[in-house]
Design a protein around this motif. Sequence first.
Motif, PDB file in Angstrom:
ATOM      1  N   GLU A  88       4.711  -4.090   5.802  1.00 44.78           N
ATOM      2  CA  GLU A  88       4.529  -3.385   7.069  1.00 44.78           C
ATOM      3  C   GLU A  88       5.642  -2.365   7.301  1.00 44.78           C
ATOM      4  OE1 GLU A  88       2.023  -5.096  10.755  1.00 44.78           O
ATOM      5  OE2 GLU A  88       3.506  -6.337   9.777  1.00 44.78           O
ATOM      6  N   ALA A  89       6.873  -2.755   6.895  1.00 44.42           N
ATOM      7  CA  ALA A  89       8.010  -1.858   7.093  1.00 44.42           C
ATOM      8  C   ALA A  89       7.971  -0.681   6.113  1.00 44.42           C
ATOM      9  CB  ALA A  89       9.317  -2.632   6.931  1.00 44.42           C
ATOM     10  N   TYR A  90       7.518  -0.936   4.881  1.00 38.06           N
ATOM     11  CA  TYR A  90       7.515   0.137   3.886  1.00 38.06           C
ATOM     12  C   TYR A  90       6.398   1.154   4.140  1.00 38.06           C
ATOM     13  CZ  TYR A  90      10.644  -2.791   1.111  1.00 38.06           C
ATOM     14  OH  TYR A  90      11.679  -3.540   0.688  1.00 38.06           O
ATOM     15  N   GLY A  91       5.259   0.677   4.656  1.00 38.95           N
ATOM     16  CA  GLY A  91       4.166   1.593   4.939  1.00 38.95           C
ATOM     17  C   GLY A  91       3.539   2.156   3.675  1.00 38.95           C
ATOM     18  N   SER A  92       2.986   3.375   3.790  1.00 38.93           N
ATOM     19  CA  SER A  92       2.209   3.930   2.683  1.00 38.93           C
ATOM     20  C   SER A  92       3.107   4.259   1.493  1.00 38.93           C
ATOM     21  CB  SER A  92       1.458   5.170   3.142  1.00 38.93           C
ATOM     22  OG  SER A  92       2.318   6.001   3.877  1.00 38.93           O
ATOM     23  N   PHE A  93       4.418   4.548   1.738  1.00 39.24           N
ATOM     24  CA  PHE A  93       5.342   4.807   0.622  1.00 39.24           C
ATOM     25  C   PHE A  93       5.391   3.583  -0.299  1.00 39.24           C
ATOM     26  CE2 PHE A  93       9.702   3.854  -0.804  1.00 39.24           C
ATOM     27  CZ  PHE A  93       9.814   4.819  -1.791  1.00 39.24           C
ATOM     28  N   GLY A  94       5.608   2.392   0.306  1.00 39.51           N
ATOM     29  CA  GLY A  94       5.681   1.161  -0.472  1.00 39.51           C
ATOM     30  C   GLY A  94       4.381   0.875  -1.189  1.00 39.51           C
ATOM     31  N   LEU A  95       3.284   1.178  -0.506  1.00 46.25           N
ATOM     32  CA  LEU A  95       1.971   0.914  -1.093  1.00 46.25           C
ATOM     33  C   LEU A  95       1.771   1.722  -2.369  1.00 46.25           C
ATOM     34  CD1 LEU A  95      -0.644  -0.649  -0.566  1.00 46.25           C
ATOM     35  CD2 LEU A  95      -1.523   1.408   0.513  1.00 46.25           C
ATOM     36  N   VAL A  96       2.100   3.017  -2.305  1.00 44.80           N
ATOM     37  CA  VAL A  96       1.919   3.880  -3.479  1.00 44.80           C
ATOM     38  C   VAL A  96       2.842   3.432  -4.605  1.00 44.80           C
ATOM     39  CG1 VAL A  96       2.209   6.231  -4.333  1.00 44.80           C
ATOM     40  CG2 VAL A  96       1.151   5.829  -2.105  1.00 44.80           C
ATOM     41  N   GLU A  97       4.094   3.132  -4.253  1.00 42.78           N
ATOM     42  CA  GLU A  97       5.054   2.671  -5.267  1.00 42.78           C
ATOM     43  C   GLU A  97       4.514   1.443  -5.993  1.00 42.78           C
ATOM     44  OE1 GLU A  97       8.331   3.495  -6.266  1.00 42.78           O
ATOM     45  OE2 GLU A  97       7.733   5.437  -5.443  1.00 42.78           O
ATOM     46  N   MET A  98       4.029   0.455  -5.223  1.00 49.22           N
ATOM     47  CA  MET A  98       3.571  -0.781  -5.842  1.00 49.22           C
ATOM     48  C   MET A  98       2.283  -0.556  -6.620  1.00 49.22           C
ATOM     49  SD  MET A  98       4.326  -3.738  -6.622  1.00 49.22           S
ATOM     50  CE  MET A  98       5.820  -4.035  -5.716  1.00 49.22           C
ATOM     51  N   ALA A  99       1.441   0.354  -6.144  1.00 51.87           N
ATOM     52  CA  ALA A  99       0.208   0.656  -6.875  1.00 51.87           C
ATOM     53  C   ALA A  99       0.550   1.201  -8.255  1.00 51.87           C
ATOM     54  CB  ALA A  99      -0.634   1.661  -6.086  1.00 51.87           C
ATOM     55  N   ILE A 100       1.584   2.075  -8.317  1.00 53.44           N
ATOM     56  CA  ILE A 100       2.004   2.622  -9.615  1.00 53.44           C
ATOM     57  C   ILE A 100       2.523   1.496 -10.506  1.00 53.44           C
ATOM     58  CG2 ILE A 100       3.660   4.157 -10.754  1.00 53.44           C
ATOM     59  CD1 ILE A 100       3.501   5.905  -8.210  1.00 53.44           C
ATOM     60  N   PHE A 101       3.348   0.610  -9.907  1.00 48.28           N
ATOM     61  CA  PHE A 101       3.932  -0.513 -10.649  1.00 48.28           C
ATOM     62  C   PHE A 101       2.836  -1.409 -11.227  1.00 48.28           C
ATOM     63  CE2 PHE A 101       5.902  -4.856 -10.455  1.00 48.28           C
ATOM     64  CZ  PHE A 101       6.821  -4.656 -11.465  1.00 48.28           C
ATOM     65  N   ILE A 102       1.856  -1.772 -10.372  1.00 53.06           N
ATOM     66  CA  ILE A 102       0.771  -2.652 -10.829  1.00 53.06           C
ATOM     67  C   ILE A 102      -0.070  -1.937 -11.881  1.00 53.06           C
ATOM     68  CG2 ILE A 102      -1.380  -3.766 -10.105  1.00 53.06           C
ATOM     69  CD1 ILE A 102      -0.026  -4.539  -7.540  1.00 53.06           C
ATOM     70  N   PHE A 103      -0.256  -0.617 -11.711  1.00 56.11           N
ATOM     71  CA  PHE A 103      -1.053   0.146 -12.671  1.00 56.11           C
ATOM     72  C   PHE A 103      -0.398   0.104 -14.053  1.00 56.11           C
ATOM     73  CE2 PHE A 103      -1.844   4.233 -14.817  1.00 56.11           C
ATOM     74  CZ  PHE A 103      -3.216   4.110 -14.990  1.00 56.11           C
ATOM     75  N   ILE A 104       0.937   0.293 -14.084  1.00 55.80           N
ATOM     76  CA  ILE A 104       1.635   0.289 -15.381  1.00 55.80           C
ATOM     77  C   ILE A 104       1.511  -1.082 -16.035  1.00 55.80           C
ATOM     78  CG2 ILE A 104       3.899   0.473 -16.468  1.00 55.80           C
ATOM     79  CD1 ILE A 104       4.566   2.592 -14.364  1.00 55.80           C
ATOM     80  N   LEU A 105       1.632  -2.159 -15.223  1.00 51.75           N
ATOM     81  CA  LEU A 105       1.515  -3.502 -15.791  1.00 51.75           C
ATOM     82  C   LEU A 105       0.101  -3.777 -16.273  1.00 51.75           C
ATOM     83  CD1 LEU A 105       3.951  -5.194 -13.473  1.00 51.75           C
ATOM     84  CD2 LEU A 105       3.780  -5.744 -15.872  1.00 51.75           C
ATOM     85  N   ALA A 106      -0.890  -3.311 -15.496  1.00 54.31           N
ATOM     86  CA  ALA A 106      -2.279  -3.498 -15.902  1.00 54.31           C
ATOM     87  C   ALA A 106      -2.534  -2.776 -17.215  1.00 54.31           C
ATOM     88  CB  ALA A 106      -3.218  -2.983 -14.812  1.00 54.31           C
ATOM     89  N   LEU A 107      -1.828  -1.626 -17.380  1.00 58.12           N
ATOM     90  CA  LEU A 107      -1.932  -0.885 -18.631  1.00 58.12           C
ATOM     91  C   LEU A 107      -1.483  -1.757 -19.802  1.00 58.12           C
ATOM     92  CD1 LEU A 107      -2.970   1.960 -18.405  1.00 58.12           C
ATOM     93  CD2 LEU A 107      -0.669   2.818 -18.752  1.00 58.12           C
ATOM     94  N   GLY A 108      -0.420  -2.529 -19.581  1.00 54.84           N
ATOM     95  CA  GLY A 108       0.053  -3.451 -20.615  1.00 54.84           C
ATOM     96  C   GLY A 108      -1.011  -4.469 -20.980  1.00 54.84           C
TER      97      GLY A 108
END
Lengths: 121, 350
Positions: A88-108
């Motif tokens: 809630e505190a991070y907002g859309s910035f945190g969401l995009v960051e984590m989406a990139i992180f999860i995407f890279i891991l899913a790539l693995g």
Amino acid sequence: MSEFLRDYLLVAIFLVLASALVFGMLGLGSLLRPTRSQPQKYMTYESGVDPVGLGWSQSNIRYYVFALLFVMFDVEAVFIFPWATRLEAYGSFGLVEMAIFIFILALGLVYAWRKGVLRWI
Amino acid sequence: MTAATVVSGLLAVEVPYWAASIIKVGVVALVIPTAALVLGYVFLMKMMSFMQSRLGPMEAGPYGTLQLLADGLKFLQKEDIFPAKADRTVFALAPLVVLISTFLIYVVIPTGPDAVVAQLDVGIFYALAVSSLSVVGILMAGWASANKYALMGGLRAAGQLIAYELPLVLAVMGVVIQAGTLDLQKIVTTQATGEIFGWDGIGNPFILTQFAGFFIFLVAVQAELTQPPFDMPVAESEIVGGYQVEYTGFRFLFFFMGEFGTAFAFAALASVLFLGGWALPWGDLGHWGFNIAGPAIMLVKVLAVSALIFWFRFTYPRLREDQLQRLAWKFLIPLSLVNIVVTGIFKVVL
């Protein structure tokens, strides 16, 4: 003692009590049970026939690659937990960051999948 | 003075820390064996029997209610056999590791606003971490037995438990995102006071918004318990009991107590995370009202979830080893990653 440490002291007390309970049950058993030793009783069980070779024989650990993948995803989980509590505190910035992180891991995972390690080998 | 105020007056006496600790620890130490007995009797014996058109145990006590106590007494008298080739120390300790890790889960499970042993800030994280310690015990048992079946069962168990650990953890993540905390008490209060898209008629039990998470959680729990349809580590018809094959007497019983104790604990975690825990969907009983009624409300929810878990157990045939791994890695883990992202988007956008 602070409230924080008190909570973990309870966990420690619980650990001691659980051990005491378990060892107590085993102790009670040792008073009641018989011991009539016969050499056949101490043989390795192999469906009724005499055991062949060693019990610690070589065997194919088919899932050792999965253990490596597991470490990768478990580390990911450790990173996601603190993020999830403060989203809630991070907002859309945190969401995009984590989406990139999860995407890279899913790539693995996709890479491992394409390499064919996720099947019976 | 109403009855409620009398009760709260009686209970509001300040209890010293040490006394409160002893009471809590004593209550939980009684609850766990009782829980294992009740689950074993109601579900494993009676429900399974009725589903298979038979009566189940009927001799010990009325309707066979004392059957498990009789079994326990029987195990108490059994000889404690260590195979000659086994690694004695590791062999002796393995079942204890499994059972103690089960006990430790109960520390954080809340059954009322104050009815919890320790309210840890990292509650759910702690519960998942402690529950996965049993893998170590199972690997110890499988290796130390110096038996081919046991070794194979131990390896299968390790592969299965680490594969399903991930969906379990990732399914919980959706709930953590929605609640914004790892503390199980706060997860309960968030559900009790929450609202679904602005409607707060029944609070927000997370099963409604996290149904995918609930589904993944239940499947992963089934595998973590090594129950059918995921019971390859102990498959009787293939490896005659797997890592349990060399165990006798009470050490053998410890594995079963661990299994049913963990089943109860995971059912309790599922009801806290997804079904609203000790709170009611409507009606507020007040602080002390929930401390008294909470355990009963929890018990109803836990029995409902356990019924579901054991229903799966009696219904589905065993999967093959590669099907098991495929289900975890190719279906459940991608699904739970999608669930996390979608939940995050809903949390931020709405």
